[in-house]
Write an enzyme that holds these catalytic residues in place. Structure first.
Site, PDB file in Angstrom:
ATOM      1  N   GLN A 116       1.212  -1.138   0.389  1.00 21.19           N
ATOM      2  CA  GLN A 116      -0.609   0.288   0.437  1.00 21.19           C
ATOM      3  C   GLN A 116       0.981   1.002  -0.053  1.00 21.19           C
ATOM      4  O   GLN A 116       1.778   1.292   0.471  1.00 21.19           O
ATOM      5  CB  GLN A 116      -0.968   0.024   0.807  1.00 21.19           C
ATOM      6  CG  GLN A 116       0.108   0.552   2.609  1.00 21.19           C
ATOM      7  CD  GLN A 116      -1.594   0.018   3.471  1.00 21.19           C
ATOM      8  OE1 GLN A 116      -2.337  -1.033   3.659  1.00 21.19           O
ATOM      9  NE2 GLN A 116      -1.442   0.650   4.675  1.00 21.19           N
ATOM     10  N   GLY A 143      13.467  19.224  18.463  1.00 18.21           N
ATOM     11  CA  GLY A 143      13.447  18.725  19.232  1.00 18.21           C
ATOM     12  C   GLY A 143      15.146  18.611  19.693  1.00 18.21           C
ATOM     13  O   GLY A 143      16.293  19.073  19.468  1.00 18.21           O
ATOM     14  N   TRP A 144      15.215  17.938  21.011  1.00 17.23           N
ATOM     15  CA  TRP A 144      16.434  18.429  22.302  1.00 17.23           C
ATOM     16  C   TRP A 144      17.481  17.622  21.253  1.00 17.23           C
ATOM     17  O   TRP A 144      18.464  18.357  20.779  1.00 17.23           O
ATOM     18  CB  TRP A 144      16.538  17.358  23.044  1.00 17.23           C
ATOM     19  CG  TRP A 144      17.160  17.056  24.246  1.00 17.23           C
ATOM     20  CD1 TRP A 144      17.751  15.971  24.309  1.00 17.23           C
ATOM     21  CD2 TRP A 144      17.918  18.560  24.692  1.00 17.23           C
ATOM     22  NE1 TRP A 144      18.952  16.499  25.246  1.00 17.23           N
ATOM     23  CE2 TRP A 144      19.134  17.761  25.083  1.00 17.23           C
ATOM     24  CE3 TRP A 144      17.654  19.419  24.649  1.00 17.23           C
ATOM     25  CZ2 TRP A 144      19.930  18.674  26.541  1.00 17.23           C
ATOM     26  CZ3 TRP A 144      18.811  19.967  25.343  1.00 17.23           C
ATOM     27  CH2 TRP A 144      19.399  19.891  26.343  1.00 17.23           C
ATOM     28  N   GLU A 194      16.107  23.862  19.460  1.00 12.62           N
ATOM     29  CA  GLU A 194      16.690  23.959  21.312  1.00 12.62           C
ATOM     30  C   GLU A 194      18.060  23.920  21.553  1.00 12.62           C
ATOM     31  O   GLU A 194      18.413  23.140  21.411  1.00 12.62           O
ATOM     32  CB  GLU A 194      16.332  22.681  21.494  1.00 12.62           C
ATOM     33  CG  GLU A 194      14.044  22.954  21.605  1.00 12.62           C
ATOM     34  CD  GLU A 194      13.873  21.483  22.566  1.00 12.62           C
ATOM     35  OE1 GLU A 194      14.884  21.192  23.534  1.00 12.62           O
ATOM     36  OE2 GLU A 194      13.009  20.633  22.459  1.00 12.62           O
ATOM     37  N   TRP A 410       2.868  17.756  27.052  1.00 14.27           N
ATOM     38  CA  TRP A 410       4.154  16.920  26.666  1.00 14.27           C
ATOM     39  C   TRP A 410       3.988  16.060  27.260  1.00 14.27           C
ATOM     40  O   TRP A 410       4.135  16.080  28.666  1.00 14.27           O
ATOM     41  CB  TRP A 410       5.648  17.832  26.236  1.00 14.27           C
ATOM     42  CG  TRP A 410       6.292  16.766  26.075  1.00 14.27           C
ATOM     43  CD1 TRP A 410       7.428  16.226  27.141  1.00 14.27           C
ATOM     44  CD2 TRP A 410       7.065  16.338  25.076  1.00 14.27           C
ATOM     45  NE1 TRP A 410       7.911  15.043  26.792  1.00 14.27           N
ATOM     46  CE2 TRP A 410       7.817  15.386  25.191  1.00 14.27           C
ATOM     47  CE3 TRP A 410       6.699  17.005  23.783  1.00 14.27           C
ATOM     48  CZ2 TRP A 410       8.927  14.490  24.332  1.00 14.27           C
ATOM     49  CZ3 TRP A 410       7.819  15.696  22.513  1.00 14.27           C
ATOM     50  CH2 TRP A 410       8.252  14.577  22.465  1.00 14.27           C
TER      51      TRP A 410
END
Length: 431
Positions: A116, A143-144, A194, A410
Site C-alpha cells: 500500500q 527537538g532536543w 532548542e 508533553w
C-alpha cells in the site's frame, strides 16, 4: 528514548539573571495566520512521539480509544530532523511511513497490507483525521536531539529558502514517503529549535550569535512558502536567558499562529536539591535565586517582550521529575538528594500513569503547595514533582484567568489509558 532526552534539562543549566519583570498591558492583537489563532483558550495541543510505538506500545489508535483525539485541537507529531545541509528528513522512516499495523492497532480496524502507498504512523494519522475532521496535525521539527543543524539552515537567505522548500516538500506535500503518499497528512509546521544562540542545547549543536535575528528571518521564509491557511507554531523556552539571547519575541509571535511555552522542566534531577518542575508561582521558601523558575515568571517574560497573551499556549507536563536519597525534612521539598530517582525508561523522569500507581503505596503521599500551585510525591526517600488532575485543573484555570491561548501537552503517551489528564484539562479549559 524519553522526554528527558528530547525536552530536558538544558533549560536550566545555569542560574537565570535576577531581574524584575514588568508585566506589559494587554498587547494589541496581531494579524492571525492560518487556523487556531485569535482568542482561543480552548486550544489543546498534544505531542505524539514517533518512538512511542516501541517500548511504550502507544499507537495513534490509542488517541482515539482513550478519548484524547476528541479533546485535541492540534496534534504535533514529533519529530522530523534536519540533515547537515539543513534539509528536512525523517528521523525514523519505519515508524513514520513503513511499519504495517495490524487491525487491532489500526484506527479504523483495517490492517495494513503489503504494497500500500502509505503505512506507519502517518497512515494512521490520516485515518484519525478522517474520523476527527477538525483536528489539525503539525509536523514538529527538531527537538532536543534534532536541533543540531538549525543554525546552518537559518544562516543565509539562500539556506533559509532551501530549508523551508525542503520541509514543505517533505511534510506538507507529503514527499517524505515515496511518491508523495503522505500528502494531506500535515496542516502545518511546529518549529522546535532548542535553542538559537545558546550553548544550553544538546552537546554538539551548532550555535551562532546571528541565530536570534536569523530565527525571525526563518519564520518569515516559512510564511512565504507555506500554503495559505497552514499553521506555523514554535516551541519556546522557559529560561529568560534563552528567551533574551535567541528570540525577537514580538516579531516572532506576529508570524506564528501561536507559540508553545515550555511550562515544565523548571527543576529536575540535574539540580542537587529537590524542587517543583512546573509550579505556577515561585514559592517564598524556594532557594532558587530570584525571580526563580515558575509559570508566572515565564508568561511575564514573554508578555513584557511584546507577546500577545492569546498567542501564548502553556505547556503542561504529563510526566514527573524525580530525585532519590532525599532527606525526610519538609516532606522532601527543597532537600539535598543523591541523584535521580529510579524510573521505567530513564532515571529521574516518569510517566504520570506510573506515578499515579505509587500514591498510597510504599509510604508515598501526595503533598501540595496551594499558593505556589504544584504537587509532589514523597515516600521518605524518593521525591517526584508531577501534575495530577488537581494540578492540571489548576493550570487550566490559570490559563483562563490570564487570557492565554490554550494548553500544550508533553507528551500524550504518559497519560492513563482512559485519558485521565487530558479529560481534566479539556473540561476545565472549556468552562
Amino acid at each position: 528514548m524519553s522526554a528527558n532526552r528530547w525536552r530536558a534539562a538544558a533549560l536550566l543549566t545555569g542560574v537565570a539573571v535576577a531581574a524584575a519583570v514588568v508585566v506589559a498591558p494587554q498587547a494589541q492583537a496581531h494579524p492571525d495566520h492560518g487556523h487556531g489563532g485569535g482568542h482561543s483558550k480552548d486550544r489543546v495541543i498534544g505531542y505524539f512521539t514517533n518512538w512511542g510505538i516501541y517500548g511504550r506500545n502507544f499507537t495513534v489508535r490509542d488517541l482515539d480509544t482513550s478519548g484524547t483525539a476528541a479533546r485535541l485541537t492540534h496534534l504535533n507529531y514529533a519529530f522530523g530532523f534536519l540533515d547537515a545541509q539543513g534539509n528536512c528528513v525523517a528521523s525514523d522512516a519505519w515508524a513514520d511511513y513503513q511499519k504495517p499495523f495490524e487491525a487491532a492497532q489500526s484506527v479504523d480496524g483495517v490492517a495494513d497490507v503489503a504494497g500500500q502507498p502509505l503505512s506507519g504512523n502517518l497512515n494512521q494519522i490520516r485515518k484519525l483525521k478522517k474520523k476527527y475532521p477538525k483536528l489539525r496535525v503539525l509536523i514538529s521539527l527538531g527537538g532536543w536531539s534534532g536541533s543540531k543543524y538549525f543554525s546552518n539552515a537559518a544562516l543565509t537567505a539562500e539556506s533559509r529558502k532551501a530549508h523551508v522548500k525542503s520541509c514543505v516538500d517533505q511534510w506538507i506535500k507529503g514527499n517524505v514517503a515515496p511518491g508523495g503518499a503522505a500528502a494531506g497528512v500535515f496542516d502545518g509546521i511546529d518549529l522546535d529549535w532548542e535553542w538559537p544562540n545558546s550553548t544550553a542545547g544538546d552537546p554538539g549543536n551548532i550555535s551562532r550569535p546571528e541565530d536570534k535575528a536569523n530565527y525571525t528571518k526563518l519564520m518569515e521564509e516559512y510564511r512565504r512558502q507555506l500554503p495559505k491557511g497552514a499553521d506555523l507554531t514554535a516551541y519556546l523556552p522557559a529560561n529568560t536567558r534563552e528567551i533574551t539571547s535567541g528570540f525577537e519575541v514580538s516579531k516572532v509571535l506576529r508570524l506564528l499562529t501561536f507559540g508553545n511555552l515550555q511550562g515544565y522542566d523548571y527543576h529536575g534531577a540535574w539540580d542537587p536539591t529537590t524542587n517543583q518542575q512546573s509550579g505556577l508561582r515561585t514559592a517564598k521558601g524556594d532557594p532558587t535565586p530570584a525571580p526563580g523558575f515558575s509559570t508566572q515568571v515565564v508568561v511575564d517574560a514573554y508578555v513584557s517582550r511584546g507577546a500577545p497573551r492569546d498567542k501564548l499556549v502553556l505547556g503542561v507536563p504529563f510526566f514527573g521529575r524525580g530525585w532519590t536519597g532525599v532527606a525526610n525534612v519538609n516532606n522532601g521539598l527543597y532537600q539535598k538528594a543523591t541523584g535521580p530517582a529510579p524510573a521505567t525508561w530513564e532515571a529521574g523522569s516518569e510517566d504520570y500513569k506510573v506515578l499515579k500507581t505509587k500514591v498510597g503505596v510504599g509510604g508515598y503521599k501526595v503533598y501540595r503547595d496551594e499558593k505556589a500551585g504544584h504537587a509532589w510525591l514523597y515516600d521518605g526517600n524518593n521525591f517526584w514533582t508531577y501534575d495530577d488532575p488537581t494540578e492540571i485543573r489548576r493550570k487550566a484555570r490559570y490559563i483562563n484567568s490570564q487570557g492565554l491561548g490554550g494548553a500544550m501537552v508533553w507528551s500524550l503517551d504518559a497519560d492513563t489509558s482512559d485519558g485521565e489528564l487530558i479529560k481534566a484539562l479539556h473540561r476545565e479549559l472549556s468552562c
